[in-house]
Design an enzyme around this catalytic site. Structure first.
Site, mmCIF file in Angstrom:
data_model
loop_
_atom_site.group_PDB
_atom_site.id
_atom_site.type_symbol
_atom_site.label_atom_id
_atom_site.label_comp_id
_atom_site.label_asym_id
_atom_site.label_seq_id
_atom_site.Cartn_x
_atom_site.Cartn_y
_atom_site.Cartn_z
ATOM 1 N N ARG A 11 13.805 7.365 40.931
ATOM 2 C CA ARG A 11 13.161 7.885 42.138
ATOM 3 C C ARG A 11 12.634 9.304 41.947
ATOM 4 O O ARG A 11 11.623 9.696 42.539
ATOM 5 C CB ARG A 11 14.142 7.853 43.316
ATOM 6 C CG ARG A 11 13.469 8.172 44.649
ATOM 7 C CD ARG A 11 14.456 8.196 45.810
ATOM 8 N NE ARG A 11 15.453 9.207 45.638
ATOM 9 C CZ ARG A 11 16.769 9.005 45.626
ATOM 10 N NH1 ARG A 11 17.263 7.794 45.786
ATOM 11 N NH2 ARG A 11 17.600 9.996 45.442
ATOM 12 N N TYR B 239 -7.635 11.974 60.823
ATOM 13 C CA TYR B 239 -7.333 10.557 60.621
ATOM 14 C C TYR B 239 -6.306 10.127 61.680
ATOM 15 O O TYR B 239 -5.285 10.814 61.877
ATOM 16 C CB TYR B 239 -6.756 10.468 59.204
ATOM 17 C CG TYR B 239 -6.326 9.132 58.704
ATOM 18 C CD1 TYR B 239 -7.242 8.095 58.529
ATOM 19 C CD2 TYR B 239 -4.997 8.910 58.352
ATOM 20 C CE1 TYR B 239 -6.828 6.875 58.026
ATOM 21 C CE2 TYR B 239 -4.578 7.691 57.843
ATOM 22 C CZ TYR B 239 -5.507 6.674 57.692
ATOM 23 O OH TYR B 239 -5.095 5.476 57.195
ATOM 24 N N LYS C 54 -7.810 5.966 47.922
ATOM 25 C CA LYS C 54 -9.264 5.923 48.065
ATOM 26 C C LYS C 54 -9.946 6.166 46.713
ATOM 27 O O LYS C 54 -9.874 5.327 45.845
ATOM 28 C CB LYS C 54 -9.702 6.928 49.138
ATOM 29 C CG LYS C 54 -8.897 6.805 50.452
ATOM 30 C CD LYS C 54 -9.249 5.563 51.255
ATOM 31 C CE LYS C 54 -8.279 5.250 52.379
ATOM 32 N NZ LYS C 54 -8.078 6.297 53.387
HETATM 33 C C1 LIG Z 1 -6.919 6.421 54.237
HETATM 34 C C2 LIG Z 1 -6.711 7.820 54.626
HETATM 35 C C3 LIG Z 1 -5.443 8.358 54.671
HETATM 36 C C4 LIG Z 1 -4.198 7.538 54.459
HETATM 37 O O1 LIG Z 1 -4.116 6.969 53.206
HETATM 38 P P1 LIG Z 1 -3.235 5.637 52.995
HETATM 39 O O2 LIG Z 1 -3.082 5.580 51.532
HETATM 40 O O3 LIG Z 1 -4.051 4.530 53.594
HETATM 41 O O4 LIG Z 1 -1.944 5.844 53.723
HETATM 42 C C5 LIG Z 1 -5.309 9.695 54.988
HETATM 43 N N1 LIG Z 1 -6.379 10.453 55.256
HETATM 44 C C6 LIG Z 1 -7.622 9.973 55.226
HETATM 45 C C7 LIG Z 1 -8.761 10.869 55.519
HETATM 46 C C8 LIG Z 1 -7.829 8.631 54.913
HETATM 47 O O5 LIG Z 1 -9.063 8.143 54.923
#
Ligand SMILES: *Cc1c(COP(=O)(O)O)cnc(C)c1O
Length: 400
Positions: free
Chosen positions: A60, A113, A210
């Site tokens: 971890r 977000y 992303k």
């Molecule tokens: C998708 C997103 C997140 C969260 O990411 P996850 O991996 O889906 O939890 C946070 N901030 C922004 C701007 C995002 O587009």
């Protein structure tokens, strides 16, 4: 293979975190599946329980696979510490829990977000942290909202739905003057197009789900900070029980290697699409900070060195059936949440529903588009066909 911290970002993206000769010359780091990590002697066991121990002691708290990914991110942002966590939202959670305590107050941009707002409203509130939302375009005016107990100013620039560009240097100066820390969600630009540490930001979070991962198959997040906060956040992450699966870490690092070329292409295609939308009579406005005339363009030009492939299109008021005819028939624009992968996407969003500090009064629907790596001509043909469907549905609404 030590990469040089003075080399360009594309070079660092290519070489950071690699150590092939520690692994038979194999270029990529191995995927270590680990919970227990054995120590050969009692002396080494004792050593490994001391604070600041640099080796590996338990799955971890880190493995060579997680460290390889984190080192690459540290090189990308030129920062002391990057901590890999299981999602982008976990990164935001870690930053906010790490910088607040009961009785504190946080300022959060109204363009944040949506799950960031839920974290503040539903979780931080239960632990005695109050939140005020502010106009993303507030700039230096943030000073007026800073209270004696304000510990964090949370920014997201540009916001991932409405793409307001925030005046980060002005916000950082105002916050630091009052002893508050500034966090930025840098998911849209990534380190490739905006490095917030250049502007003295305290903590950067990014949904590596992303653009870093880039292939729509991994959930992962990163939290970056300097040498004071970084180790504290790493320790909190371990205390919270955050850790990432080794295969996801491997995929994220593999995805990272191509981020600079993917982003360059997605920037280019995104602009081609955005300019096309600007010409359509059904479109009220296109929100894309790299377009001259966009409300965020001047700040974007001053602070950023590129744009990703995510932008929004605000339509004039149209019957739902016309929008359905557009969206339902797309060949390449998939209807789905998330973004930053190799494929094009579309998603409706209604900012009216969540805003509290600012008013969203556009009468029509907002569709957010993500430019993928397809041929721009094929994407334009998909949009042309879509708008033909939209017009047909609008002009004969009874058929639908
Ligand atoms: C998708 C997103 C997140 C969260 O990411 P996850 O991996 O889906 O939890 C946070 N901030 C922004 C701007 C995002 O587009």
């Amino acid at each position: 293979m030590a990469e040089d911290s003075k080399s360009g970002i594309a070079t660092r993206i290519t070489h950071a975190g690699l150590d092939p000769h520690a692994n038979h010359g194999v270029v990529n780091p191995p995927v270590y599946h680990a919970s227990t990590i054995l120590k050969p002697t009692l002396a080494e066991w004792n050593e490994s329980s001391k604070p600041g121990y640099e080796g590996y002691s338990y799955g971890r708290s880190g493995t060579p696979t997680s460290r390889a990914f984190e080192k690459a991110i540290e090189s990308l942002y030129q920062c002391h510490t990057a901590v890999a966590v299981p999602s982008g939202l976990a990164a935001i959670t870690l930053a906010m829990l790490g910088l607040t305590k009961a009785g504190d107050h946080v300022l959060v941009t109204d363009s944040a977000y949506a799950p960031t707002r839920r974290l503040c409203n539903q979780i931080l509130a239960r632990y005695g942290v109050s939140v005020t939302y502010y106009d993303p375009l507030i700039g230096a005016g943030i000073s007026e909202l800073i209270q004696d107990n304000t510990s964090v100013v949370f920014t997201e620039s540009p916001g991932s739905i409405t793409l307001e560009v925030q005046d980060i240097p002005a916000i950082v100066a105002a916050a630091h003057a009052r002893g508050a820390k500034v966090v930025i969600d840098n998911t849209w630009a990534t380190a490739v197009y905006f490095n917030p540490f250049v502007h003295d930001i305290d903590v950067v979070v990014e949904a590596a789900t992303k653009y870093i991962s880039g292939h729509s198959d991994v959930m992962i997040g990163v939290v970056m900070a300097g040498k004071l906060l970084g180790p504290q956040l790493r320790s909190l992450s371990n205390n919270l029980g955050y850790c990432c699966g080794p295969d996801d870490l491997y995929l994220a690092l593999r995805g990272l290697r191509t981020i600079s070329v993917r982003l360059a292409r997605q920037q280019e295609t995104g602009l081609v699409l955005a300019r096309w939308f600007q010409e359509q009579p059904e479109v009220a406005r296109v929100i894309h900070p790299a377009l001259p005339g966009d409300a965020g363009h001047t700040l974007w030009q001053r602070d950023f060195c590129g744009a990703s492939g995510l932008f929004s299109v605000v339509f004039k008021a149209l019957p739902e059936s016309a929008l359905a005819a557009l969206v339902d028939g797309f060949q390449y624009f998939g209807l789905g949440a998330s973004w930053g992968g190799y494929e094009s996407l579309v998603m409706p969003n209604d900012p009216r529903k969540i805003r509290t500090a600012t008013i969203w009064d556009e009468p029509g629907t907002l569709l957010r588009f993500h430019a993928g790596l397809e041929e721009p001509a094929d994407l334009l043909a998909d949009l042309e066909a879509g708008f033909a469907r939209l017009r047909a549905a609008r002009d004969s609404p009874r058929d639908h």
